[in-house]
Design a protein around this motif. Structure first.
Motif, short mmCIF file in Angstrom:
data_model
loop_
_atom_site.label_atom_id
_atom_site.label_comp_id
_atom_site.label_asym_id
_atom_site.label_seq_id
_atom_site.Cartn_x
_atom_site.Cartn_y
_atom_site.Cartn_z
N LEU A 106 14.66 16.90 -20.02
CA LEU A 106 14.12 17.87 -19.08
C LEU A 106 13.70 17.19 -17.78
N THR A 107 13.02 16.06 -17.89
CA THR A 107 12.59 15.35 -16.68
C THR A 107 13.80 14.91 -15.87
N SER A 108 14.84 14.42 -16.55
CA SER A 108 16.06 14.01 -15.85
C SER A 108 16.72 15.20 -15.17
N ALA A 109 16.81 16.32 -15.87
CA ALA A 109 17.45 17.51 -15.30
C ALA A 109 16.67 18.05 -14.11
N GLU A 110 15.35 18.04 -14.23
CA GLU A 110 14.51 18.53 -13.12
C GLU A 110 14.64 17.64 -11.89
N MET A 111 14.89 16.35 -12.09
CA MET A 111 15.05 15.45 -10.95
C MET A 111 16.42 15.61 -10.30
N ILE A 112 17.35 16.28 -11.00
CA ILE A 112 18.70 16.46 -10.45
C ILE A 112 18.81 17.75 -9.64
N GLY A 113 18.38 18.87 -10.22
CA GLY A 113 18.66 20.12 -9.52
C GLY A 113 17.64 21.22 -9.63
N ALA A 114 16.41 20.92 -10.07
CA ALA A 114 15.41 21.97 -10.24
C ALA A 114 14.62 22.18 -8.95
N GLN A 130 0.82 -1.21 0.00
CA GLN A 130 0.00 0.00 0.00
C GLN A 130 0.85 1.26 0.00
N SER A 131 2.03 1.21 0.65
CA SER A 131 2.87 2.40 0.74
C SER A 131 3.52 2.74 -0.59
N LEU A 132 3.85 1.71 -1.38
CA LEU A 132 4.51 1.94 -2.67
C LEU A 132 3.52 2.05 -3.81
N PHE A 133 2.39 1.37 -3.71
CA PHE A 133 1.41 1.35 -4.79
C PHE A 133 0.04 1.75 -4.23
N PRO A 134 -0.21 3.04 -4.09
CA PRO A 134 -1.50 3.50 -3.56
C PRO A 134 -2.65 3.18 -4.51
N LYS A 191 10.47 13.65 -7.99
CA LYS A 191 11.66 13.39 -7.17
C LYS A 191 11.48 13.90 -5.75
N ASN A 192 10.91 15.07 -5.60
CA ASN A 192 10.74 15.66 -4.27
C ASN A 192 9.88 14.77 -3.37
N TYR A 193 8.75 14.33 -3.90
CA TYR A 193 7.84 13.54 -3.06
C TYR A 193 8.31 12.10 -2.91
N SER A 194 9.07 11.58 -3.87
CA SER A 194 9.64 10.24 -3.67
C SER A 194 10.69 10.26 -2.57
N ASP A 195 11.47 11.35 -2.49
CA ASP A 195 12.44 11.49 -1.39
C ASP A 195 11.75 11.56 -0.03
N LEU A 196 10.55 12.13 -0.02
CA LEU A 196 9.79 12.24 1.23
C LEU A 196 8.98 10.98 1.53
N GLY A 197 9.04 9.99 0.63
CA GLY A 197 8.29 8.76 0.83
C GLY A 197 6.81 8.89 0.54
N ASP A 198 6.41 9.97 -0.14
CA ASP A 198 5.00 10.18 -0.47
C ASP A 198 4.74 9.61 -1.87
N TYR A 199 4.46 8.31 -1.92
CA TYR A 199 4.33 7.65 -3.22
C TYR A 199 2.96 7.88 -3.84
N THR A 200 2.02 8.41 -3.09
CA THR A 200 0.74 8.79 -3.69
C THR A 200 0.97 9.93 -4.69
N ARG A 201 1.70 10.95 -4.24
CA ARG A 201 2.02 12.07 -5.14
C ARG A 201 3.02 11.64 -6.21
N THR A 202 3.93 10.73 -5.87
CA THR A 202 4.91 10.26 -6.86
C THR A 202 4.21 9.56 -8.03
N VAL A 203 3.30 8.64 -7.72
CA VAL A 203 2.55 7.95 -8.78
C VAL A 203 1.70 8.94 -9.57
N GLY A 204 1.07 9.89 -8.86
CA GLY A 204 0.29 10.91 -9.55
C GLY A 204 1.13 11.74 -10.50
N GLY A 205 2.34 12.11 -10.05
CA GLY A 205 3.23 12.87 -10.93
C GLY A 205 3.65 12.09 -12.16
#
Length: 308
Positions: free
Chosen positions: A249-257, A91-95, A266-280
């Motif tokens: 662009l997606t790769s660059a944004e995940m590195i330093g944007a 459930q945490s990885l696949f909402p 990338k931001n929400y995956s680092d925070l462990g929020d996979y609901t927003r990660t999957v949505g993104g």
């Protein structure tokens, strides 16, 4: 086409099956408080299918619309069964889909801001590359000797992954946005230039000789004869440039944007929020699909003379 052909389809049956199962099967996930959002998503997709079916003039268009929607229903159903209904996945990885759609709706302002940031960079870099590469490729390809030499040189530079320019772009340009625009420019410029020159060099010589026999001037020859004949190859380059641009662009944004859809994921995956990660991830797929579809429609319109 009859009403039966338009509306009594397997796709519409799939919609009813998935919708019914979503409504009658109980959820096994206690905190999935948004199963109604999946229902709303399915209804929106079906409304688009019905509208497309009603407006379709050709069977091919109707079939494509129904087939794409059919895949959406199958994937949505599988996602629903593996998460909300039977909890086969973590459930945490696949909402559950309802949870993801509810979160996207709650974050619609953030999502729009990040989409706008990404698309602004794509448009600036791609258009800058196209505006410079198209006329340059047209004139280089027109000169046979220069064109063959330039095509080999440009093929060498086109083979270099544009992502290697990121360190220099960040070091030399004042902002991350300007560096991103430069990298997208590099990703767009070379494929468009190479394919523009290839299109010009491969124009049927009989077409050129026919135009010359009518004493067509060089500017008219380039604008009214060579350029239209090279358009199919040009669109190949533009499609490649778009694909490279989105990936980079997606790769660059995940590195330093600090903005953009890559940053959102990338931001929400680092925070462990996979609901927003999957949505993104879903939003990135939808945006790219819409852009490529719009570009394919532009290509069909520009090359409509080929069908005639």
């Amino acid at each position: 086409m009859t009403l039966k052909t338009r509306f009594l389809t397997v796709t519409n049956l799939l919609f009813l099956v998935v919708l019914t199962l979503n409504l009658i099967l109980p959820d096994t996930i206690e905190d999935d408080a948004a199963p109604a959002f999946l229902t709303g998503f399915l209804i929106i997709v079906e409304a688009i299918v019905l509208l497309g079916s009603a407006l379709a003039r050709k069977k091919e268009t109707l079939h494509v619309t129904c087939d794409v929607a059919g895949f959406v229903y199958v994937l949505a159903g599988a996602w629903m069964f593996c998460t909300a209904k039977f909890a086969l996945l973590s459930q945490s990885l696949f909402p559950a889909p309802g949870t993801v759609f509810a979160q996207l709706l709650a974050d619609w302002d953030k999502v729009l801001v990040n989409i706008g940031s990404s698309m602004g960079i794509i448009v600036e870099g791609f258009l800058l590359g196209a505006v410079i590469a198209i006329p340059l490729g047209l004139f280089l390809g027109w000169n046979l000797r220069v064109g063959h030499a330039a095509s080999r040189v440009s093929s060498f530079f086109a083979a270099i992954p544009p992502i290697v320019y990121i360190p220099y772009a960040i070091a030399l340009l004042p902002t991350f946005r300007s560096a991103s625009v430069f990298v997208i420019f590099m990703a767009s410029f070379w494929p468009i230039l190479v394919n523009m020159m290839s299109g010009v060099l491969n124009v049927d010589e009989r077409i050129i000789n026919s135009a010359k026999s009518m004493n067509v001037s060089t500017p008219t020859m380039l604008a009214r004869v060579i350029f239209p004949a090279a358009l199919p190859q040009l669109f190949v380059g533009c499609n490649l440039a778009l694909c490279f641009s989105f990936i980079l662009l997606t790769s660059a944004e995940m590195i330093g944007a600090n903005a953009g859809m890559g940053y959102y994921v990338k931001n929400y995956s680092d925070l462990g929020d996979y609901t927003r990660t999957v949505g993104g991830i879903l939003i990135i797929g939808v945006v790219i699909s819409l852009v490529t579809y719009a570009f394919s429609r532009l290509e069909s319109w520009a090359l409509r003379w080929k069908k005639k």
